[in-house]
Design an enzyme around this catalytic site. Structure first.
Site, PDB file in Angstrom:
ATOM      1  N   CYS A 226       5.696 -16.734  62.557  1.00 49.23           N
ATOM      2  CA  CYS A 226       4.852 -17.430  61.565  1.00 49.23           C
ATOM      3  C   CYS A 226       5.481 -18.796  61.297  1.00 49.23           C
ATOM      4  CB  CYS A 226       4.737 -16.627  60.274  1.00 49.23           C
ATOM      5  SG  CYS A 226       4.209 -14.918  60.480  1.00 49.23           S
ATOM      6  N   ALA A 227       5.494 -19.648  62.303  1.00 49.16           N
ATOM      7  CA  ALA A 227       6.328 -20.849  62.271  1.00 49.16           C
ATOM      8  C   ALA A 227       5.893 -21.886  61.244  1.00 49.16           C
ATOM      9  CB  ALA A 227       6.372 -21.489  63.656  1.00 49.16           C
ATOM     10  N   GLY A 230       7.535 -25.373  61.050  1.00 54.42           N
ATOM     11  CA  GLY A 230       8.652 -25.254  61.987  1.00 54.42           C
ATOM     12  C   GLY A 230      10.030 -25.468  61.403  1.00 54.42           C
ATOM     13  N   GLY A 231      10.150 -25.483  60.083  1.00 56.16           N
ATOM     14  CA  GLY A 231      11.463 -25.716  59.477  1.00 56.16           C
ATOM     15  C   GLY A 231      12.501 -24.689  59.886  1.00 56.16           C
ATOM     16  N   LYS A 232      12.132 -23.413  59.853  1.00 57.68           N
ATOM     17  CA  LYS A 232      13.091 -22.372  60.233  1.00 57.68           C
ATOM     18  C   LYS A 232      13.264 -22.308  61.743  1.00 57.68           C
ATOM     19  CE  LYS A 232      12.508 -19.562  56.081  1.00 57.68           C
ATOM     20  NZ  LYS A 232      11.476 -20.430  55.434  1.00 57.68           N
ATOM     21  N   ASP A 248       2.090 -19.608  65.510  1.00 57.60           N
ATOM     22  CA  ASP A 248       1.448 -19.456  64.211  1.00 57.60           C
ATOM     23  C   ASP A 248      -0.009 -19.081  64.449  1.00 57.60           C
ATOM     24  OD1 ASP A 248       2.267 -20.354  61.155  1.00 57.60           O
ATOM     25  OD2 ASP A 248       0.104 -20.427  61.510  1.00 57.60           O
ATOM     26  N   ASP A 288       8.286 -15.012  58.974  1.00 54.97           N
ATOM     27  CA  ASP A 288       8.342 -15.666  57.659  1.00 54.97           C
ATOM     28  C   ASP A 288       6.914 -15.642  57.128  1.00 54.97           C
ATOM     29  OD1 ASP A 288       9.000 -17.113  55.444  1.00 54.97           O
ATOM     30  OD2 ASP A 288       9.198 -19.025  56.484  1.00 54.97           O
ATOM     31  N   CYS A 341       8.983 -16.260  50.722  1.00 54.45           N
ATOM     32  CA  CYS A 341       9.507 -17.102  49.650  1.00 54.45           C
ATOM     33  C   CYS A 341       8.986 -16.556  48.321  1.00 54.45           C
ATOM     34  CB  CYS A 341       9.152 -18.573  49.839  1.00 54.45           C
ATOM     35  SG  CYS A 341       7.388 -18.922  49.984  1.00 54.45           S
TER      36      CYS A 341
END
Length: 387
Positions: A226-227, A230-232, A248, A288, A341
């Site tokens: 679940c990009a 793309g931070g992670k 995604d 994520d 989150c």
């Protein structure tokens, strides 16, 4: 614009938001129609609007109603501002306070005082226990600005020095070895060479700590299922030489990822859903998952007031489905990481229990909740091992 004119502008924008307009759209529309407003004016007005959204229920109680004017009266009153000096009616200032307005408000109580929706308050307390009130209080205020140092191209000391050339003051944060907290001139970041060359990326410290907790293989294949932006994906890629894949359900969310990866000198393979099985199996799959966002309401406070029980039920069903869909992509002996989150138990530990109940043989290796008490946003991560 004068301080009073900025307040009037915030009132008008808040009226649009209370009528159902998304906050970002309302702010953008106002800015397009207010060519006279400079960058400092727009920033100040945005801050007013988001400060209200973080404290919407207490502002409404103190201000007497949930109109834009009532909300701003509540915000300024709680901040100890002299309203008569700003509500003068002169120029573009708000009209003077009426005697009736001065008597409308009352001290907020219970969920209103903590700015948590009343329907959600029991679940909030159940999920956070003794920390519930303190976490809610933190969520009423602006979040710190964090950067992630890209270890592929730099180190913490060098990044701090590069940022300092532009007057950006950043200090290491204990949540992650790659985390920097920006304490001065955060608005200069996106124009700084450190950012433009991929030496640093904007990323919350707890988000970085979550990546640190993952069992990243030194080689092999890693999938960010679940990009999103793309931070992670980039954070993981900076810590391993494994081949990195990003996916995604809505590929448009990843549209900036190739450019960000090039800037960071990182290779990422973008995968559509139909391509995943052919590229797998993967040694690590990170999910994520979409969530309530309750851990990051300091940054996106509008979500706090738009969340309903029905929406929460929908998102928890989606989370469970994502885990079921991702599990077959994991190689034998590989790891499946589930992250949100959120600080709500129904999205976190309850999902862990449900997954284990439906997947015999899988084991739980790691489960951790990061709350805003640690300095960053609220995040949850669990790591499952496939038999």
């Amino acid at each position: 614009m004068t301080p009073a004119a900025r307040i009037q502008a915030a009132i008008e924008i808040l009226d649009q938001i209370t009528d159902g307009e998304p906050a970002e759209k309302a702010l953008t529309t106002w800015a397009r129609n207010a060519r006279f407003a400079g960058s400092k004016d727009r920033a100040a007005i945005r801050d007013h609007v988001f400060d209200v959204l973080r404290q919407r229920s207490s502002c409404a109680a103190v201000g007497g109603d949930d109109s834009g004017r009532g909300l701003m009266i509540g915000l300024l009153t709680q901040a100890g501002v002299d309203l008569d000096s700003l509500f003068t009616g002169e120029g573009h200032a708000p009209l003077p306070m009426t005697e009736a307005e001065k008597g409308y408000g009352h001290a907020p109580e219970g969920a209103d005082a903590l700015d948590i929706p009343e329907w959600l308050f029991p679940l909030w307390q159940q999920s956070l226990g003794d920390d519930a009130a303190e976490v809610a209080a933190i969520q009423r205020h602006r979040a710190p600005v964090f950067l992630r140092v890209n270890l592929r191209t730099s180190d913490v000391e060098a990044a701090v020095a590069t940022l300092a050339v532009d007057g950006i003051v950043a200090v290491p944060h204990p949540l992650s070895p790659t985390a920097l907290e920006v304490t001065e001139n955060a608005r200069r970041i996106k124009q700084s060479p450190a950012y433009l060359t991929g030496q640093v990326e904007l990323q919350d410290a707890a988000s970085q700590a979550l990546v640190d907790a993952l069992p990243l293989p030194k080689q092999g294949k890693v999938l960010d299922y679940c990009a999103g932006g793309g931070g992670k994906t980039l954070a993981m890629a900076a810590l391993t030489r494994a081949t990195m894949f990003a996916h995604d359900a809505n590929p448009q969310r990843m549209k900036d990822l190739p450019d960000r990866a090039d800037r960071a000198e990182i290779a990422v393979r973008i995968c559509r859903t139909t391509e995943l099985r052919g590229q797998g199996p993967f040694d690590l799959v990170l999910c994520d998952a979409p969530c309530s966002g309750s851990g990051s309401w300091r940054r996106a406070p509008e979500g706090k007031w738009r969340l309903t029980q029905a929406l929460l039920d929908d998102v928890t069903a989606l989370q469970a489905q994502i885990l079921r869909d991702a599990a077959p992509l994991v190689a034998a002996g590989g790891a499946l990481a589930y992250a949100t989150c959120s600080v709500l138990e129904v999205e976190n530990h309850a999902q862990v229990e449900a997954f284990l109940a439906g997947h015999p043989g899988w084991t739980l290796e790691t489960e951790r909740l990061f709350t805003p008490l640690m300095g960053g946003d609220g995040f949850f991560v669990a790591v499952f091992r496939k038999p």
